[in-house]
Each structure stands twice: as C-alpha cells, then as structure tokens.
Design a protein around this motif. Structure first.
Motif, PDB file in Angstrom:
ATOM      1  N   ASN A   1       9.506  -2.417 -15.142  1.00  0.00           N
ATOM      2  CA  ASN A   1       7.990  -2.285 -14.944  1.00  0.00           C
ATOM      3  C   ASN A   1       7.896  -0.934 -13.941  1.00  0.00           C
ATOM      4  O   ASN A   1       8.322  -0.416 -13.245  1.00  0.00           O
ATOM      5  N   ILE A   2       6.276  -0.635 -13.789  1.00  0.00           N
ATOM      6  CA  ILE A   2       6.181   0.628 -13.181  1.00  0.00           C
ATOM      7  C   ILE A   2       5.978   0.112 -11.496  1.00  0.00           C
ATOM      8  O   ILE A   2       7.111   0.853 -10.407  1.00  0.00           O
ATOM      9  N   TRP A   3       6.253  -0.822 -11.304  1.00  0.00           N
ATOM     10  CA  TRP A   3       5.798  -1.800 -10.015  1.00  0.00           C
ATOM     11  C   TRP A   3       7.824  -1.248  -9.296  1.00  0.00           C
ATOM     12  O   TRP A   3       8.004  -0.865  -7.987  1.00  0.00           O
TER      13      TRP A   3
ATOM     14  N   SER B   1       8.077   2.001  -8.373  1.00  0.00           N
ATOM     15  CA  SER B   1       7.908   2.586  -7.330  1.00  0.00           C
ATOM     16  C   SER B   1       8.093   2.460  -5.956  1.00  0.00           C
ATOM     17  O   SER B   1       8.372   3.257  -5.428  1.00  0.00           O
ATOM     18  N   ILE B   2       9.167   1.600  -5.657  1.00  0.00           N
ATOM     19  CA  ILE B   2       9.584   1.315  -4.975  1.00  0.00           C
ATOM     20  C   ILE B   2      11.475   1.312  -4.991  1.00  0.00           C
ATOM     21  O   ILE B   2      12.203   1.602  -4.275  1.00  0.00           O
ATOM     22  N   MET B   3      12.204   1.595  -6.023  1.00  0.00           N
ATOM     23  CA  MET B   3      12.927   2.998  -6.186  1.00  0.00           C
ATOM     24  C   MET B   3      13.259   4.173  -4.714  1.00  0.00           C
ATOM     25  O   MET B   3      12.423   4.875  -4.638  1.00  0.00           O
ATOM     26  N   GLY B   4      14.137   3.860  -4.371  1.00  0.00           N
ATOM     27  CA  GLY B   4      14.675   4.433  -2.993  1.00  0.00           C
ATOM     28  C   GLY B   4      13.704   3.888  -1.990  1.00  0.00           C
ATOM     29  O   GLY B   4      14.145   4.432  -0.900  1.00  0.00           O
TER      30      GLY B   4
ATOM     31  N   ASP C   1       2.796  -4.667  -4.941  1.00  0.00           N
ATOM     32  CA  ASP C   1       1.871  -4.052  -4.995  1.00  0.00           C
ATOM     33  C   ASP C   1       1.275  -3.333  -4.200  1.00  0.00           C
ATOM     34  O   ASP C   1       0.111  -2.402  -5.116  1.00  0.00           O
ATOM     35  N   SER C   2       0.946  -3.341  -3.502  1.00  0.00           N
ATOM     36  CA  SER C   2      -0.129  -2.282  -2.086  1.00  0.00           C
ATOM     37  C   SER C   2       0.504  -0.720  -2.393  1.00  0.00           C
ATOM     38  O   SER C   2      -0.285  -0.135  -2.622  1.00  0.00           O
TER      39      SER C   2
ATOM     40  N   ILE D   1       0.119  -2.415 -13.534  1.00  0.00           N
ATOM     41  CA  ILE D   1       1.663  -2.569 -12.652  1.00  0.00           C
ATOM     42  C   ILE D   1       3.317  -3.284 -12.818  1.00  0.00           C
ATOM     43  O   ILE D   1       4.027  -2.589 -13.230  1.00  0.00           O
ATOM     44  N   ASP D   2       2.330  -4.281 -14.192  1.00  0.00           N
ATOM     45  CA  ASP D   2       3.331  -4.946 -14.618  1.00  0.00           C
ATOM     46  C   ASP D   2       4.513  -4.043 -16.132  1.00  0.00           C
ATOM     47  O   ASP D   2       5.116  -4.440 -16.515  1.00  0.00           O
TER      48      ASP D   2
END
Length: 519
Positions: free
Chosen positions: A356-358, A361-364, A383-384, A400-401
């Motif tokens: 997923n996009i989210w 986004s949090i990779m790393g 999400d924020s 974002i899902d």
C-alpha cells in the motif's frame, strides 16, 4: 494537421480507473515521418494513452486509426503487427544475454521446426544497423555495454520487429550531452527515412530541439497541439502546469559547516567481484550540496550502496560520519544516525509496488523514528505522516490504501522523495531525485533540496541528469572508471566540459566565469 497525412489517429480516447479519468476524450494526430513530442505533468495521462496505443490497456471509448484503418488492439502483439514499437524508460533487456539474443527474442527466424536460424537473424539486424547508421556489438553481453549503446540496442530491437511507429519514453534520462547528440542524430535519420517517432520527455529544451509537433496533456485532457515553430520552453511549461514555471534553480550562496561525511580510500566490488570503486576520497560538509556526475556504470551505484550500508566495502576503506567510522554499521543503524537515502531504482529499491501507499510511506521512517505504540501500528500517526507526504509533494493518489503500482512512475518518485525529505536527517544521499517527473515538480524538488541544505543538512547528489547536478551543486565531482575527478565548484565548468570529464577526457582548468550567479 490533415488527417489524411496521419499514420496514427486516436479519437476521443477515454480511459478511467475507478473514479479517475486518466484519459478524458483525448485526440492525438501523428503525421508520418515526423518526431511528435508528447509532454505533460506526472499523472497527466501520457503513459495511459501510450499503453492504449501499444495494446496494454483497452480504452473505455474512442477510436484508434493506424495507417488509415480503424483497429482494435487486443494486446501488445496486435500493436507490434501494426508496426508499433516502444522503447521504455527502464530498458527491457536481459543483462546476462548477448545483444543479438535480446534483439531476436520472441521474433526468431526459424530453421525447420526446432532450430533458430541465427545467421538470417544476424543478417537482418546487420542490415538494419547499416541502413540507420547504428554500430552495436551483437555478440557482447548487455551487462558489458555502456548505457548509450543499450539505448541503440532498444531502438534496433523495435526496428527488427518491424516498427514504423516508435514510441520513446524518456530516452535521454541516463545519457551524457554527447550521447544525447548521438541519439538525436539517429532519431532525425529515422524520421528522414520514413519512421515516425513519438517522443515522451519532461525536458523541454529537448522538445524544442528535436520535435516537429508537440501535444501537451494536463489532468487527462489536451491543453495544446502545436507545431514546433517559434514556441519556447516557458510557453510549453505553462501549457503543462497551468502557470509560469522558473526553469532554473534559485541557487543560494552556501554557508558550509563542519565535515559531516568523510570517505577515505573507499574500495568497492560489484556482485561479480570486479572492483568498481577504486580508492575514492570524498567530503561532504553540513549545509552544502556535493554533486556527482558520471555515465551509468562508472561506479556511482557501488559507491552509494557502500555509503548507505547496502554493500560491504573492501578492507582499509573508511566512511566517517559525524566523527564515527560507520563502515561496518547496518542500514538500520545508519538511518537511526540520521542518514536518508533516495535510491535511483524507485521500483526495485525505493518501494514495494505490491504494498500500500501508506506502507511505502513509512519504510525507513519506522526504523529511525518509530511510533508511539511499540507493539501495534498507530494508523492515525501513519495516516497523518502519509498524507503529509502526499500533500506537500503533490502525489496524485486516490486513496492511501491503494497499491503503489496504481501510481505513475513520477508519482512513485515524488512519494519516495517526500518520504526521505520530510524526516529529520543530517545527511541525505539522493540519486536522480527528479527522474521522470514534470517541470513543475522538478522546480519544487530543486527548491526543497536547496532549502534542506540551507538548514544545515549535508546533501550528496548523484544524478544522471547533468543539468541537475550543475544547477544544484556547490561542488561537483565526476565519476569515471571508479575514480572521482574534480568538476569544479558551482558554474566553474561548462556542461560540455563536464561531459568530456564523464567520458574520460581532459579539460582546461580555465573557469567559465569568475563570479558565481547566486541569488
């Protein structure tokens, strides 16, 4: 343009993905024997339109007329039979096979039922190379060839398949100025001999130089169909993004601080055990941008992988970061120490396109910063953070899902750049940050890079886009055959001189100008 002159006509093409209209009644007319540029922002609909023309997607409505005949393209083989071929931005080559094997794959000339007639295949390829002035080593492995030759291999490959209509997607993204000149000579010769080129690029200077006609897309619709007759880059940029765009970086005089990264006698081997980085020494100070230019395969990739911990350097190598030797530290530790990384390969290294996009986004970020809850993911926090990237970097998404593979290449690039840039890093290693993105996004990312450096972050910029290195860098290094060469400070050498260094030549030490054009 008179429709009777057109080899390609796409009429009122509409294609939707859920609620998104990727192509909204687009019409495209391409005249035989011309170079027709197709430009637009990321997510404007260029890739979708070309995927329809090559049979990968089926339009929801509209007509396709090829060589005066209405056609229905069920798949890419239908497109190939009609003489439509595409040279993709990411080369579609098997690196361990020879050039000739790559070219003939799927289109072999058979001898009997079970054998390939290699002699006939070779003769056909040699005839093509002679006709269009290509000079490629057919028996060499792809892995052993420079990128400029690989570009020629891709073009010969589509010609071998009988293409009269050749679509080129960002074909100059990894070429030197000299390589671009060679490619443009080939394109002009192809057009003069009756081939039709659809040229997709974000480089407006190239559009002006090479194209006969230009179609501009924005938000899935056509905003301009113009002949290349007196139009300038600023006018094209405005058609693309709907506003005036400054096509030069607003460079600010640097105020570098202490040395944040010091690389000493760095030696790195590739996966085959060949020494690719040969005793490199390099410094990056807090608050400065150090740019590295070079032809693909000169050792940049192995250098970067060693700096970020992906590849282990040879004994005796030192990577000193903020006073500590991190040569044996893991990627996770380097991230926690404040080192961020934007990789060149956005699909293989920068993201997981099936996640997923989210999640991407949090990779790393999840390693370096973590979340309030150490056991369960805090989705409000996630999400924020994700929405912050999407909003600040104008990543065009629906939800974002959604999987990352639902995004265009340029939007994946913006997601990765945003993910690294908005974290509190002390050193950023950035490879090709604007690869495949439009002029409006390039302008924005260049501004962010300069702002981040002004805040005291050290930035090591590695880019195959020479203009990008020259626009942004306070100091320039050129990598050739595993060694770093001095490319001077900001605007000290010309683009042509840097190009010569990239090819192993020598240039005069005379400066281009004494004063630097800082804001």
């Amino acid at each position: 343009m008179d429709g009777s002159e057109c080899i390609v006509q796409m009429k009122n093409i509409r294609k939707t993905f859920g609620a998104l209209a990727a192509n909204n009644n687009i019409s495209l007319n391409v005249k035989k024997g011309t170079v027709h540029a197709l430009i637009g922002e990321n997510g404007a609909g260029k890739s979708t339109l070309m995927n329809i023309l090559t049979g990968i997607h089926k339009p929801d409505s509209g007509e396709i007329i090829i060589k005066g005949r209405k056609v229905v393209l069920r798949n890419s083989f239908d497109a190939a039979k009609l003489g439509i071929g595409m040279v993709y931005q990411e080369f579609m080559l098997f690196r361990d096979l020879t050039v000739i094997d790559n070219i003939i794959m799927g289109f072999e000339v058979n001898k009997g039922r079970f054998f390939i007639d290699k002699a006939k295949c070779r003769q056909k390829i040699e005839d093509i190379c002679k006709q269009y002035h290509f000079n490629i080593p057919l028996d060499s492995k792809v892995n052993d060839l420079p990128v400029a030759i690989l570009q020629q291999v891709e073009i010969v490959k589509v010609l071998y398949k009988g293409a009269d209509i050749i679509i080129m997607d960002e074909p100059t993204s990894v070429l030197t100025p000299q390589g671009i000149r060679g490619l443009f000579e080939a394109i002009r010769y192809l057009a003069e001999n009756g081939k039709t080129i659809i040229f997709i690029t974000h480089k407006l200077k190239e559009v002006i130089e090479i194209s006969d006609y230009i179609t501009v897309l924005r938000n899935g619709t056509v905003t301009g169909n113009v002949a290349n007759d007196g139009i300038n880059e600023n006018e094209l940029a405005k058609l693309m993004v709907g506003r005036d765009v400054i096509l030069e970086a607003k460079k600010i005089k640097p105020n570098p601080g202490e040395v944040i990264l010091s690389v000493n006698n760095l030696k790195v081997k590739d996966r085959d055990g060949v020494l690719r980085v040969k005793g490199v020494n390099l410094e990056v100070k807090a608050g400065e941008i150090v740019g590295i230019a070079g032809v693909a395969g000169s050792g940049q990739q192995e250098l970067v992988e060693a700096l970020f911990g992906i590849r282990e350097p040879e004994g005796g190598s030192e990577i000193i970061y903020r006073g500590s030797n991190i040569v044996d530290k893991s990627i996770a530790i380097r991230r926690c120490m404040g080192i961020g990384y934007v990789p060149q390969d956005r699909l293989g290294s920068g993201s997981n396109v099936l996640s997923n996009i989210w999640e991407n986004s949090i990779m790393g970020y999840h390693i370096a910063h973590g979340f309030k809850n150490k056991i369960f993911l805090d989705h409000n926090e996630i999400d924020s953070f994700t929405n912050k990237i999407v909003e600040q970097y104008n990543v065009k998404i629906q939800n974002i899902d959604d999987k990352v593979n639902t995004l265009s290449g340029g939007n994946i690039q913006k997601l990765i750049v945003g993910r690294e840039f908005i974290q509190d890093n002390k050193l950023l290693i950035v490879e090709d940050p604007t690869r495949g993105i439009d002029v409006g996004a390039i302008e924005f990312i260049w501004e962010r890079i300069i702002e981040i450096a002004q805040s005291g972050v050290g930035i090591l910029l590695i880019s195959h886009e020479l203009n990008e290195v020259m626009q942004l860098s306070d100091r320039i290094k050129v990598m050739y055959n595993g060694m770093l060469r001095d490319g001077g400070s900001y605007k000290e050498l010309t683009e042509e001189q840097i190009g010569i260094l990239m090819l192993g030549g020598e240039v005069s030490n005379a400066k281009q100008q004494d004063s630097k054009d800082f804001c």
